[in-house]
Design a protein around this motif. Sequence first.
Motif, PDB file in Angstrom:
ATOM      1  N   LYS A 163       0.835  -1.207   0.000  1.00 46.62           N
ATOM      2  CA  LYS A 163       0.000   0.000   0.000  1.00 46.62           C
ATOM      3  C   LYS A 163       0.865   1.250   0.000  1.00 46.62           C
ATOM      4  N   GLN A 164       1.902   1.256   0.839  1.00 47.44           N
ATOM      5  CA  GLN A 164       2.825   2.398   0.880  1.00 47.44           C
ATOM      6  C   GLN A 164       3.520   2.594  -0.461  1.00 47.44           C
ATOM      7  N   LEU A 165       3.949   1.488  -1.056  1.00 46.24           N
ATOM      8  CA  LEU A 165       4.667   1.543  -2.326  1.00 46.24           C
ATOM      9  C   LEU A 165       3.759   2.057  -3.443  1.00 46.24           C
ATOM     10  N   THR A 166       2.517   1.603  -3.443  1.00 47.59           N
ATOM     11  CA  THR A 166       1.559   2.046  -4.453  1.00 47.59           C
ATOM     12  C   THR A 166       1.286   3.543  -4.329  1.00 47.59           C
ATOM     13  N   ILE A 228      12.267   6.495 -17.450  1.00 46.99           N
ATOM     14  CA  ILE A 228      11.608   5.262 -17.895  1.00 46.99           C
ATOM     15  C   ILE A 228      12.066   4.065 -17.067  1.00 46.99           C
ATOM     16  N   THR A 229      13.362   4.030 -16.726  1.00 47.09           N
ATOM     17  CA  THR A 229      13.882   2.931 -15.903  1.00 47.09           C
ATOM     18  C   THR A 229      13.240   2.924 -14.524  1.00 47.09           C
ATOM     19  N   LEU A 230      13.117   4.094 -13.905  1.00 51.77           N
ATOM     20  CA  LEU A 230      12.527   4.176 -12.570  1.00 51.77           C
ATOM     21  C   LEU A 230      11.025   3.872 -12.615  1.00 51.77           C
ATOM     22  N   TRP A 231      10.343   4.348 -13.654  1.00 54.10           N
ATOM     23  CA  TRP A 231       8.915   4.037 -13.823  1.00 54.10           C
ATOM     24  C   TRP A 231       8.727   2.525 -13.925  1.00 54.10           C
ATOM     25  N   TYR A 232       9.556   1.895 -14.748  1.00 53.08           N
ATOM     26  CA  TYR A 232       9.481   0.436 -14.909  1.00 53.08           C
ATOM     27  C   TYR A 232       9.729  -0.272 -13.583  1.00 53.08           C
ATOM     28  N   SER A 235       6.719   0.027 -11.373  1.00 55.06           N
ATOM     29  CA  SER A 235       5.616  -0.710 -11.979  1.00 55.06           C
ATOM     30  C   SER A 235       5.811  -2.220 -11.827  1.00 55.06           C
ATOM     31  N   LEU A 236       7.057  -2.678 -11.906  1.00 53.68           N
ATOM     32  CA  LEU A 236       7.341  -4.103 -11.758  1.00 53.68           C
ATOM     33  C   LEU A 236       6.888  -4.627 -10.400  1.00 53.68           C
ATOM     34  N   LEU A 237       7.053  -3.819  -9.360  1.00 48.27           N
ATOM     35  CA  LEU A 237       6.663  -4.235  -8.010  1.00 48.27           C
ATOM     36  C   LEU A 237       5.170  -4.025  -7.764  1.00 48.27           C
ATOM     37  N   VAL A 238       4.655  -2.869  -8.185  1.00 50.69           N
ATOM     38  CA  VAL A 238       3.269  -2.513  -7.881  1.00 50.69           C
ATOM     39  C   VAL A 238       2.282  -3.228  -8.794  1.00 50.69           C
TER      40      VAL A 238
END
Length: 264
Positions: A163-166, A228-232, A235-238
């Motif tokens: 939840k925190q990560l999202t 883009i790397t940080l977004w990915y 997104s990979l975790l969430v």
Amino acid sequence: MSFGEKLLQLRKGKAYSQETLAEKLNTTRQAVSKWENGQGFPETEKLLMIGNLFEVSIDYLLKEGGVHDSGEERGYYVSQEMAEGYLSHQHKSSSRLATGVGLLIMAFLPYVMLPKEPVVFAFLIVFFAAGGVVALASAIIKDEEQYHVLGKEALMLDQGFMKQLTERFQRLKSRYTALIFVGVGMLAVGGMAFVLEENEITEGVLIPYFPMCIVFIALGAYILIRTITLWYSYSLLVNNEQYIKYISQKNQGFWRKIRKKLTD
């Protein structure tokens, strides 16, 4: 068969000593010994780590008796420490990668600024290019193999941390979106000058601005690669479920094409 008996069997199956298993689980040999002797039970995080390490389901570990089914669907447990470590690693790795690409693009700068000084611009080109290669090599060499599994397995994270990560990712999305627009804009502005001159539309008017255009392209590439790397990574975790589904469909499509070519 009790949990302790199963753990002992799994440990011997991997030829691990109690010390080796304790090290992999970040605990003590005494704790492993107690678990195997039925004198204690691991906490939830350690239990999930055991399941990941020996590739067995949590049901198998917890239920009395039970047969290990390697085909049973399960997830790879990612602790908060591992997830934060992965994001931190991606921050550093994306910075090195983006710096490397940016420096390689900047290697063209001396040529357009000092066309009549071949010795000087040749030295500077080598300097920028060498810096770019070193930065890219650093990104490859310092790659952490322990995080490769995150892009291959369905992941399980603690619900509170998820939840925190999202929420953190949602806050960062607007910033990342703005940065992507900025990066694309800088690439477009910088590249347009070369396109116009190449097609003789501006008839040399933009040539004096080529150095600035190269800087724009380098900065745009840096911003895009990092963002883009940080977004990915987030997104990979969430959004791991959607990512795994996409990868699965992509792989199925790839092998379908291969089979079709072989049968034609």
